[in-house]
Design a protein around this motif. Structure first.
Motif, PDB file in Angstrom:
ATOM      1  N   UNK A 174     -59.788  57.479 -14.813  1.00 38.12           N
ATOM      2  CA  UNK A 174     -59.852  55.943 -15.211  1.00 38.12           C
ATOM      3  C   UNK A 174     -59.282  55.759 -16.577  1.00 38.12           C
ATOM      4  N   UNK A 175     -59.605  56.528 -17.394  1.00 41.00           N
ATOM      5  CA  UNK A 175     -59.419  56.335 -18.806  1.00 41.00           C
ATOM      6  C   UNK A 175     -58.063  56.344 -19.030  1.00 41.00           C
ATOM      7  N   UNK A 176     -57.152  57.299 -18.288  1.00 40.08           N
ATOM      8  CA  UNK A 176     -55.892  57.184 -18.530  1.00 40.08           C
ATOM      9  C   UNK A 176     -55.106  55.824 -17.752  1.00 40.08           C
ATOM     10  N   UNK A 177     -55.625  55.629 -16.606  1.00 36.22           N
ATOM     11  CA  UNK A 177     -55.036  54.509 -16.059  1.00 36.22           C
ATOM     12  C   UNK A 177     -55.240  53.209 -17.052  1.00 36.22           C
ATOM     13  N   UNK A 178     -56.583  52.920 -17.648  1.00 32.68           N
ATOM     14  CA  UNK A 178     -56.651  52.043 -18.374  1.00 32.68           C
ATOM     15  C   UNK A 178     -55.661  51.910 -19.733  1.00 32.68           C
ATOM     16  N   UNK A 179     -55.530  53.117 -20.314  1.00 35.05           N
ATOM     17  CA  UNK A 179     -54.570  53.376 -21.290  1.00 35.05           C
ATOM     18  C   UNK A 179     -53.114  53.001 -21.261  1.00 35.05           C
ATOM     19  N   UNK A 180     -52.847  53.130 -19.771  1.00 35.33           N
ATOM     20  CA  UNK A 180     -51.232  53.191 -19.655  1.00 35.33           C
ATOM     21  C   UNK A 180     -50.792  51.647 -20.044  1.00 35.33           C
ATOM     22  N   UNK A 181     -51.727  50.725 -19.775  1.00 33.68           N
ATOM     23  CA  UNK A 181     -51.359  49.266 -19.796  1.00 33.68           C
ATOM     24  C   UNK A 181     -51.237  48.979 -21.126  1.00 33.68           C
ATOM     25  N   UNK A 182     -51.700  49.715 -22.057  1.00 29.82           N
ATOM     26  CA  UNK A 182     -51.568  49.427 -23.492  1.00 29.82           C
ATOM     27  C   UNK A 182     -50.383  49.816 -24.336  1.00 29.82           C
ATOM     28  N   UNK A 183     -49.493  50.834 -23.652  1.00 30.74           N
ATOM     29  CA  UNK A 183     -48.617  51.262 -24.402  1.00 30.74           C
ATOM     30  C   UNK A 183     -47.394  50.169 -24.816  1.00 30.74           C
ATOM     31  N   UNK A 184     -46.940  50.410 -26.040  1.00 33.43           N
ATOM     32  CA  UNK A 184     -45.944  49.467 -26.600  1.00 33.43           C
ATOM     33  C   UNK A 184     -44.927  50.042 -27.182  1.00 33.43           C
ATOM     34  N   UNK A 185     -44.718  51.466 -26.965  1.00 33.87           N
ATOM     35  CA  UNK A 185     -43.508  52.246 -27.600  1.00 33.87           C
ATOM     36  C   UNK A 185     -43.303  53.065 -26.538  1.00 33.87           C
ATOM     37  N   UNK A 186     -42.016  53.747 -26.346  1.00 35.12           N
ATOM     38  CA  UNK A 186     -41.731  54.771 -25.316  1.00 35.12           C
ATOM     39  C   UNK A 186     -40.677  55.748 -25.566  1.00 35.12           C
ATOM     40  N   UNK A 187     -41.077  56.866 -25.588  1.00 31.20           N
ATOM     41  CA  UNK A 187     -40.406  57.984 -25.808  1.00 31.20           C
ATOM     42  C   UNK A 187     -39.912  58.906 -24.545  1.00 31.20           C
ATOM     43  N   UNK A 188     -38.569  59.362 -24.521  1.00 25.42           N
ATOM     44  CA  UNK A 188     -38.194  59.890 -23.312  1.00 25.42           C
ATOM     45  C   UNK A 188     -37.637  61.233 -23.748  1.00 25.42           C
ATOM     46  N   UNK A 189     -37.758  62.298 -22.941  1.00 23.08           N
ATOM     47  CA  UNK A 189     -36.985  63.596 -23.151  1.00 23.08           C
ATOM     48  C   UNK A 189     -35.664  63.516 -22.347  1.00 23.08           C
ATOM     49  N   UNK A 190     -34.825  64.215 -22.624  1.00 23.62           N
ATOM     50  CA  UNK A 190     -33.445  64.091 -21.819  1.00 23.62           C
ATOM     51  C   UNK A 190     -33.435  65.021 -20.631  1.00 23.62           C
TER      52      UNK A 190
ATOM     53  N   UNK B 272     -34.737  58.366 -27.448  1.00 23.38           N
ATOM     54  CA  UNK B 272     -34.448  59.676 -26.716  1.00 23.38           C
ATOM     55  C   UNK B 272     -34.751  60.910 -27.779  1.00 23.38           C
ATOM     56  N   UNK B 273     -35.841  61.726 -27.256  1.00 20.35           N
ATOM     57  CA  UNK B 273     -36.037  62.930 -28.035  1.00 20.35           C
ATOM     58  C   UNK B 273     -35.596  64.018 -27.487  1.00 20.35           C
ATOM     59  N   UNK B 274     -34.630  64.749 -27.837  1.00 25.58           N
ATOM     60  CA  UNK B 274     -34.095  66.015 -27.138  1.00 25.58           C
ATOM     61  C   UNK B 274     -33.609  67.016 -27.920  1.00 25.58           C
ATOM     62  N   UNK B 275     -33.650  68.347 -27.604  1.00 24.10           N
ATOM     63  CA  UNK B 275     -33.174  69.496 -28.314  1.00 24.10           C
ATOM     64  C   UNK B 275     -31.728  69.744 -27.905  1.00 24.10           C
TER      65      UNK B 275
END
Length: 661
Positions: free
Chosen positions: A327-343, A497-500
């Motif tokens: 439940x803690x994770x479900x609550x935290x997900x709604x507060x994200x304001x930046x995203x980082x993606x692997x490729x 985008x974060x990639x090796x």
């Protein structure tokens, strides 16, 4: 497993590799889960008996089992906190549950106990599984390595005994036993676990290699450059452990105010009992008023205001192929304001595919014949590019001729005889020898065009002359661009985008999906550093990845999401949520669902606060009958509980696309 186990006893462990003590072990987590399961089973067995009017002797012992099995751990934790002169919500819940028993509300107290016991057990199991997965990561590094002595003799030694300056021999198919640099030899090394690159990388003299990566072809002689405790794979372990243990405490709303609330309720209850008694009220009346106050002021409704919406949202996400771990994770997900993606494996499928088939002028081959010829030569090879070529030919339902005389040269390609023709397939730079004839010039131009577009160019040569060029690339997941756009809208800023992988391939793919902030050629520690950099300026970063190399960033992020099918064990355990079906479009849906659940939590907290405040004022300013106080308290609990269950509706996931949530 802490990275110190990779070193000799006499060596000093670097600060980055210092293990962090774990507060929970798997044995403790399993024990806690068994107690919670026993409490839940006893409660569910007693509930129908109680509600259908069975005699107390039938359901009373079962409720007692639920209290004992589920309450001993929070009671013990609360007493330990009390010994340290703090008061937490665990102890308050136990007192409230016992208070409920004292006034005959046995079922309500048991429900509180079961909720708390189950929540604690799930948290313990998640923590223990992550620790086990971190320890399992060290299995990537081989136990032994072939050490080359000064006199040329070979000796098999434990990898943990290698020191900087040693020289090791890595044969084809072996895992590399140490971080180092190639002295001589050539091979194609699969280092996806470290860099995330989808294709093996040619390694020659002077190139760096990492422990735990796999040498596919060719023998390598490697000079060890780091002690075992400094291997990249060991640093990944240390970073995941450290980030998992030192990440800022994640708590639900009620837990954030539990200290003040708990102390306030206890002091207020004592005052409600003592003040009237001091002014001459009777003992029984004062005690009854104080007990009524404690019942109506207890946070039962507040707890249920928080948990049902979040747990219902977790169940809803599960129906749509997303595993949210708490439940803690479900609550935290709604507060994200930046995203980082692997490729690789996240934005892309992680599997190379043929994208272009370009026969050359004068080769006498059309596209299908060129692809079938290349597939025939590549068929015996296990190289990922070879599998991509053969797969493409089969998808086109082409007849693949038989070949003989197959040979493979590391870093160059393969050769074979196909239908009486000598065929070679490999890197254009190695198969084009600088000839100035028009066909070679055309082949070089096509290869350069494909590579500038982010493809891997593969030259097909027949009877010594270039016959065509194939373009191979990792394919974007369906809806990747739409997902990036949706995440941009939700976070208010474009993802990074974060990639090796190499910068050119990363830039090409980022342009296709609309990402401007591209960071390529990163090691795992660099990815984690980029996430921490965003977090240091107040951003709540959502990291999405799938590989071992993403695990430190997943652990360091405010919230981490792993892709389920392609995800490594470490990424799956380190992440806070898992996209089981690898549907990237589920990520923005999940964030939106979390925000709806958090909105419902706020609604419930308002409802609970109004009820609690009204009942408390009534009890303090007038005379609130105990049955009426219990009725109001239980009524508010039922209302917020039912309101929270709205998150189970299908419209809560789809929102405006299929109705309002």
């Amino acid at each position: 497993m802490p990275s110190t186990l990779l070193r000799r006893p006499e060596r000093t462990v670097p600060a980055t590799a210092t293990p962090v003590p774990r507060r929970r072990t798997r044995v403790f987590a399993l024990t806690e889960a068994r107690w919670a399961a026993a409490a839940t089973l006893a409660f569910l067995t007693a509930l129908p008996l109680h509600l259908t009017g069975a005699p107390a002797w039938a359901w009373g012992p079962l409720y007692a089992v639920a209290y004992a099995a589920g309450g001993w751990e929070p009671a013990w934790a609360g007493l330990q906190a009390l010994r340290e002169r703090t008061l937490d919500v665990d102890l308050l819940m136990i007192v409230a549950a016992l208070g409920a028993v004292a006034i005959g509300q046995v079922m309500d107290g048991a429900l509180l106990i079961v909720i708390f016991a189950t929540s604690g057990a799930l948290e313990a199991l998640a923590t223990a599984r992550t620790a086990d997965s971190v320890r399992g990561l060290l299995d990537l590094a081989p136990d032994t390595a072939t050490l080359l002595l000064d006199d040329g003799e070979e000796r098999t030694v434990p990898s943990a005994d290698l020191v900087a300056g040693d020289t090791v021999l890595v044969r084809p198919g072996e895992r590399i036993g140490a971080d180092g640099r190639v002295l001589d030899g050539a091979g194609e090394v699969d280092q996806a676990t470290i860099t995330g690159e989808p294709l093996p990388v040619v390694k020659e003299a002077g190139d760096e290699v990492f422990a735990g990566t796999v040498n596919g072809t060719g023998a390598l002689r490697v000079k060890v450059e780091r002690d075992a405790c400094d291997f990249v794979v060991a640093r990944i372990v240390a970073m995941v452990e450290e980030a998992s243990e030192t990440k800022a405490p994640t708590q639900l709303f009620i837990e954030k105010v539990e200290q003040r609330y708990s102390i306030g309720i206890v002091l207020a209850t004592l005052a409600v009992f003592a003040v009237p008694l001091a002014f001459g009220s009777g003992l029984t009346g004062s005690l009854l008023r104080a007990m009524t106050f404690m019942i109506v002021a207890s946070p039962c409704a507040v707890v249920l205001a928080t948990m049902p919406p979040l747990l219902s949202a977790i169940a809803n996400a599960g129906r749509h192929g997303v595993l949210v771990k708490s439940a803690v994770v479900m609550e935290r997900l709604g507060r994200v304001d930046a995203v980082a993606l692997d490729k690789t494996g996240t934005l892309t499928e992680g599997t190379p595919r043929v994208t272009d088939v370009r026969p050359l002028t004068g080769s006498g081959l059309d596209a299908d014949e060129l692809l079938a010829t290349a597939a025939a030569a590549e068929h015996p090879s296990e190289h990922p590019l070879a599998r991509a070529v053969v797969r493409a030919a089969r998808e086109r339902e082409l007849d693949i001729p038989l070949s003989d005389g197959f040979a493979s040269a590391p870093g160059i390609g393969v050769s074979a005889t196909v239908d009486g023709h000598a065929v070679a397939v490999g890197a254009p730079a190695r198969l084009l020898h600088g000839a100035g004839d028009p066909v070679s010039a055309e082949a070089a131009a096509v290869a350069e065009e494909l590579e500038s577009a982010g493809r891997t160019a593969v030259l097909v040569r027949r009877d010594g002359l270039p016959a065509g060029v194939l373009g191979i690339a990792d394919r974007l997941r369906p809806g990747a661009a739409a997902t990036v756009a949706a995440l941009t809208d939700l976070a208010g800023t474009a993802p990074m985008l974060l990639t090796g992988d190499n910068p050119r391939a990363a830039a090409r793919l980022a342009a296709e999906v609309g990402i401007a902030d591209v960071r390529a050629g990163l090691l795992p520690e660099d990815k984690a550093g980029a996430v921490r950099e965003r977090g240091a300026v107040g951003r709540k970063v959502l990291m999405i990845g799938d590989g071992v190399n993403d695990a430190p960033a997943l652990a360091a992020a405010h919230t981490g999401i792993a892709m389920g099918r392609a995800g490594s064990d470490l990424a799956l355990e380190t992440a806070d949520a898992v996209i089981v079906r690898d549907e990237l479009a589920a990520v923005p849906q999940l964030v939106t669902l979390s925000r709806r659940a958090r909105g419902l939590v706020v609604q419930n907290l308002v409802i609970a606060s109004v009820f609690i405040s009204g009942l408390v004022i009534w009890d303090l300013a007038g005379h609130l009958p105990l049955p009426l106080g219990v009725l109001g308290h239980e009524g508010s609990t039922v209302i917020v509980g039912l309101n929270g269950l709205r998150m189970l509706r299908e419209s809560a996931w789809w929102g405006d696309r299929r109705g309002r949530g």
